[in-house]
Scaffold this motif. Structure first.
Motif, short mmCIF file in Angstrom:
data_model
loop_
_atom_site.label_atom_id
_atom_site.label_comp_id
_atom_site.label_asym_id
_atom_site.label_seq_id
_atom_site.Cartn_x
_atom_site.Cartn_y
_atom_site.Cartn_z
N PRO A 144 2.57 11.08 -11.43
CA PRO A 144 2.00 9.91 -10.75
C PRO A 144 2.14 8.66 -11.60
N LYS A 145 2.23 7.54 -10.93
CA LYS A 145 2.33 6.25 -11.60
C LYS A 145 1.32 5.29 -10.99
N GLY A 146 0.57 4.63 -11.83
CA GLY A 146 -0.33 3.60 -11.37
C GLY A 146 0.35 2.24 -11.37
N VAL A 147 -0.42 1.21 -11.12
CA VAL A 147 0.10 -0.16 -11.13
C VAL A 147 -0.29 -0.80 -12.45
N ASP A 148 0.71 -1.22 -13.21
CA ASP A 148 0.46 -1.72 -14.56
C ASP A 148 -0.20 -3.09 -14.57
N ALA A 149 0.03 -3.89 -13.55
CA ALA A 149 -0.59 -5.22 -13.50
C ALA A 149 -0.54 -5.75 -12.08
N THR A 150 -1.54 -6.55 -11.75
CA THR A 150 -1.54 -7.28 -10.48
C THR A 150 -1.88 -8.74 -10.78
N ARG A 151 -1.45 -9.58 -9.89
CA ARG A 151 -1.80 -11.00 -10.04
C ARG A 151 -1.75 -11.63 -8.66
N GLU A 152 -2.62 -12.58 -8.42
CA GLU A 152 -2.69 -13.25 -7.13
C GLU A 152 -2.30 -14.70 -7.28
N LEU A 153 -1.44 -15.18 -6.37
CA LEU A 153 -1.10 -16.60 -6.35
C LEU A 153 -2.25 -17.37 -5.74
N MET A 154 -2.90 -18.16 -6.54
CA MET A 154 -4.07 -18.90 -6.07
C MET A 154 -3.62 -20.09 -5.21
N GLN B 256 0.83 -1.21 0.00
CA GLN B 256 0.00 0.00 0.00
C GLN B 256 0.87 1.26 0.00
N SER B 257 1.92 1.25 0.80
CA SER B 257 2.80 2.42 0.84
C SER B 257 3.56 2.58 -0.47
N VAL B 258 3.94 1.48 -1.11
CA VAL B 258 4.58 1.57 -2.42
C VAL B 258 3.63 2.17 -3.44
N VAL B 259 2.36 1.74 -3.42
CA VAL B 259 1.36 2.28 -4.34
C VAL B 259 1.19 3.79 -4.11
N ALA B 260 1.14 4.20 -2.84
CA ALA B 260 0.99 5.62 -2.52
C ALA B 260 2.20 6.43 -3.00
N LEU B 261 3.40 5.91 -2.79
CA LEU B 261 4.61 6.61 -3.23
C LEU B 261 4.67 6.70 -4.75
N ALA B 262 4.24 5.65 -5.43
CA ALA B 262 4.19 5.71 -6.90
C ALA B 262 3.20 6.77 -7.36
N ALA B 263 2.04 6.83 -6.70
CA ALA B 263 1.03 7.83 -7.05
C ALA B 263 1.53 9.24 -6.78
N SER B 264 2.40 9.41 -5.80
CA SER B 264 2.92 10.74 -5.45
C SER B 264 3.97 11.22 -6.44
N GLY B 265 4.46 10.33 -7.29
CA GLY B 265 5.53 10.69 -8.22
C GLY B 265 6.91 10.37 -7.70
N PHE B 266 7.01 9.87 -6.46
CA PHE B 266 8.32 9.60 -5.86
C PHE B 266 9.10 8.56 -6.66
N MET C 294 -7.30 -0.02 -3.24
CA MET C 294 -6.42 1.14 -3.37
C MET C 294 -5.81 1.20 -4.77
N ILE C 295 -5.35 0.06 -5.26
CA ILE C 295 -4.77 0.02 -6.61
C ILE C 295 -5.82 0.42 -7.65
N ARG C 296 -7.03 -0.07 -7.47
CA ARG C 296 -8.10 0.26 -8.41
C ARG C 296 -8.40 1.76 -8.42
#
Length: 535
Positions: free
Chosen positions: A86-96, A18-28, A60-62
């Protein structure tokens, strides 16, 4: 091309993400990397019920990704090089996993298929409480359970070219740069068992795939390992009193095993252990607890904490190739220490609570000069706080005030034609700012939790009823209701922001995007004056 993959393991890994997503959105992250890159987040967790840390991360990613189209215009060319990127998340995947409703270890390991010695070993290693524990909400601080699941899970998935692991290499060539960071705790259950196991198996699998030439992808693999940094309520399935013991055992394992030698970099991050609290539906803070009487469909959803922000900064630095150094030599293992801001050579005693009263406690670079683009985390955090307060508290409140159209903010009249209901239009996802509002709500929730758990001297979000200090949202809303701009937002006058917004020029076909991107630029400090280096 550069591709960065964060493998978030367990509840702690989800909150670091979550903190990585927030920092990416901030432009950091974009400012640290400078070059274009892809960002992927991969989720590994047993907690599958609604309301869990994983579900909150996915939401949050959405919200970030849906807001990115509104946030990507460069409006003012005069501040070229200082735009919010800002940067979003290009892809997510869940290990089933095989965890289903009411799954238990006994339900996964069928003793009828075991030999007598195997059955005796199974019962010796796993007590009855382990074997019948509901796994829908994770391993609950019991790494012995997770260790049984992850190795087999990896081997089975690696054989699938379209599976969780091999799709990491999708759309990337052998000459491209791929960096993979595994993040989890050393004291919990899912993360403590999954992080070292999966990282080591990933590295060895890459090196073993000679026919596919995956060996170069094993060169840039990192570990983010969280030491104890929180406490939880009593009468729970998770015994936080064992966190220290679990951590010491885990650290001994890392010391004697080959895990650290097989990765490029590892960071161990901890903090003073704070009682975790989360806001309930009534907006009141409650101690986090997940006891045996918890509802079966109630997930483990913990708040964001400063230690996770520190870890996320380290993740971003690793992705950018800015590994912490000493004497111009990159660390193999980094352990951030408590330091005095007044005298960085003096460590604070371990029994003294660390005062987070300066953003310098979050190092962002090895070497900072006047030409360094990223000098401090300060502006990246505060720009998001200003943006959230302006778009949600100020302009949203203004949109709901009953007033003649000619008295509306000039920015409103530039972007929209006179509507029947300004508030309804403002909240609309089709013609208003619905997506950026959802982004602001998610990011502000993250910041408010950081504020509540030690960062209040830096963020000043929470109010204080004893000293008649309102919550930041309420403070800004009160001014908006009066139509006043006579206040500051973390050092930038609101009047300065609204004056610039009232003079914006827009493209009618994408007017709301111009509104949001212009507001973003107004919330960025013009100069970064804080010099922030490694302690």
């Amino acid at each position: 091309m550069k591709k960065f993959v964060l493998v978030a393991i367990g509840g702690t890994g989800m909150r670091v993400a979550q903190s990585v997503v927030a920092l990416a959105a901030s432009g950091f992250l974009s400012d640290k990397c400078e070059d274009d890159y892809l960002l992927e987040i991969r989720l590994v967790d047993l907690d599958i019920v609604p309301g869990s840390d994983k579900i909150e991360l996915e939401e949050m990613i959405r919200s970030v990704n849906e807001a990115i189209p509104y946030m990507s215009l460069a409006i003012d060319e005069k501040i070229k090089g200082r735009h919010w990127r800002p940067k979003g998340v290009d892809a997510t995947r869940e290990l089933m996993t095989e965890i289903e409703d009411r799954s238990t270890l006994d339900g996964i390991v069928n003793e009828r298929d075991l030999s007598k010695p195997e059955s005796l070993a199974y019962r010796a290693l796993f007590g009855e409480d382990d074997r019948i524990m509901d796994l829908r909400r994770g391993c609950k601080g019991r790494p012995r359970i997770g260790s049984l699941l992850w190795a087999e899970s990896f081997d089975r998935d690696w054989e699938n070219s379209a599976g969780f692991w091999k799709t990491i290499f999708k759309d990337i060539g052998v000459n491209d740069e791929l960096r993979v960071m595994f993040a989890g705790s050393v004291f919990g259950g899912t993360g403590a068992s999954g992080t070292p196991t999966l990282a080591q198996k990933y590295v060895r699998a890459c090196r073993g795939e000679r026919a596919l030439n995956f060996a170069p992808f094993a060169n840039h693999v990192g570990l983010t390992l969280m030491l104890p940094y929180f406490d939880i309520g009593q009468d729970t399935d998770v015994d936080s009193g064992l966190f220290s013991i679990n951590s010491k055992m885990a650290l001994k394992y890392y010391e004697t095993s080959e895990v650290l030698s097989e990765v490029e970099f590892a960071q161990f991050v901890g903090d003073d252990r704070r009682q975790m609290e989360k806001k309930n539906e009534s907006g009141e803070w409650e101690k986090v607890r997940l006891d045996r009487s918890s509802k079966h469909n109630e997930g483990q959803n913990d708040p964001s904490m400063p230690a996770e922000l520190m870890a996320a900064i380290g993740v971003c630095r690793y992705f950018a190739g800015d590994i912490p150094q000493a004497n111009q030599k990159a660390h193999k293992v980094s352990v951030p220490k408590k330091r005095s801001n007044q005298n960085v050579s003096t460590e604070i005693p371990s029994d003294v609570a660390f005062p987070m009263d300066n953003f310098d406690v979050f190092p962002v670079s090895n070497d900072i000069t006047l030409e360094t683009r990223v000098r401090s985390i300060k502006d990246y955090i505060l720009r998001m706080e200003r943006f959230c307060l302006m778009i949600e508290s100020y302009y949203h409140t203004s949109a709901g005030v009953k007033t003649p159209w000619r008295y509306r903010p000039e920015a409103f009249r530039t972007v929209w034609a006179q509507p029947k209901d300004m508030k309804e239009l403002y909240e609309s996802k089709a013609d208003g700012l619905g997506a950026p509002l959802a982004f602001a709500d998610s990011i502000f929730r993250w910041m408010e939790e950081l504020d509540h758990h030690g960062m209040h001297p830096l963020l000043n979000i929470e109010g204080d009823s004893h000293h008649d200090v309102p919550h930041a949202h309420d403070f800004v809303r009160d001014y908006a209701k009066k139509g006043s701009t006579a206040f500051d937002l973390s050092g930038i006058p609101c009047a300065s922001i609204t004056a610039r917004m009232n003079s914006i020029r827009v493209n009618p076909e994408s007017a709301t995007k111009y509104f949001v991107s212009s507001l973003m630029e107004c919330c960025v400090e013009k100069e970064q004056t804080t010099m922030n280096t490694e302690a």
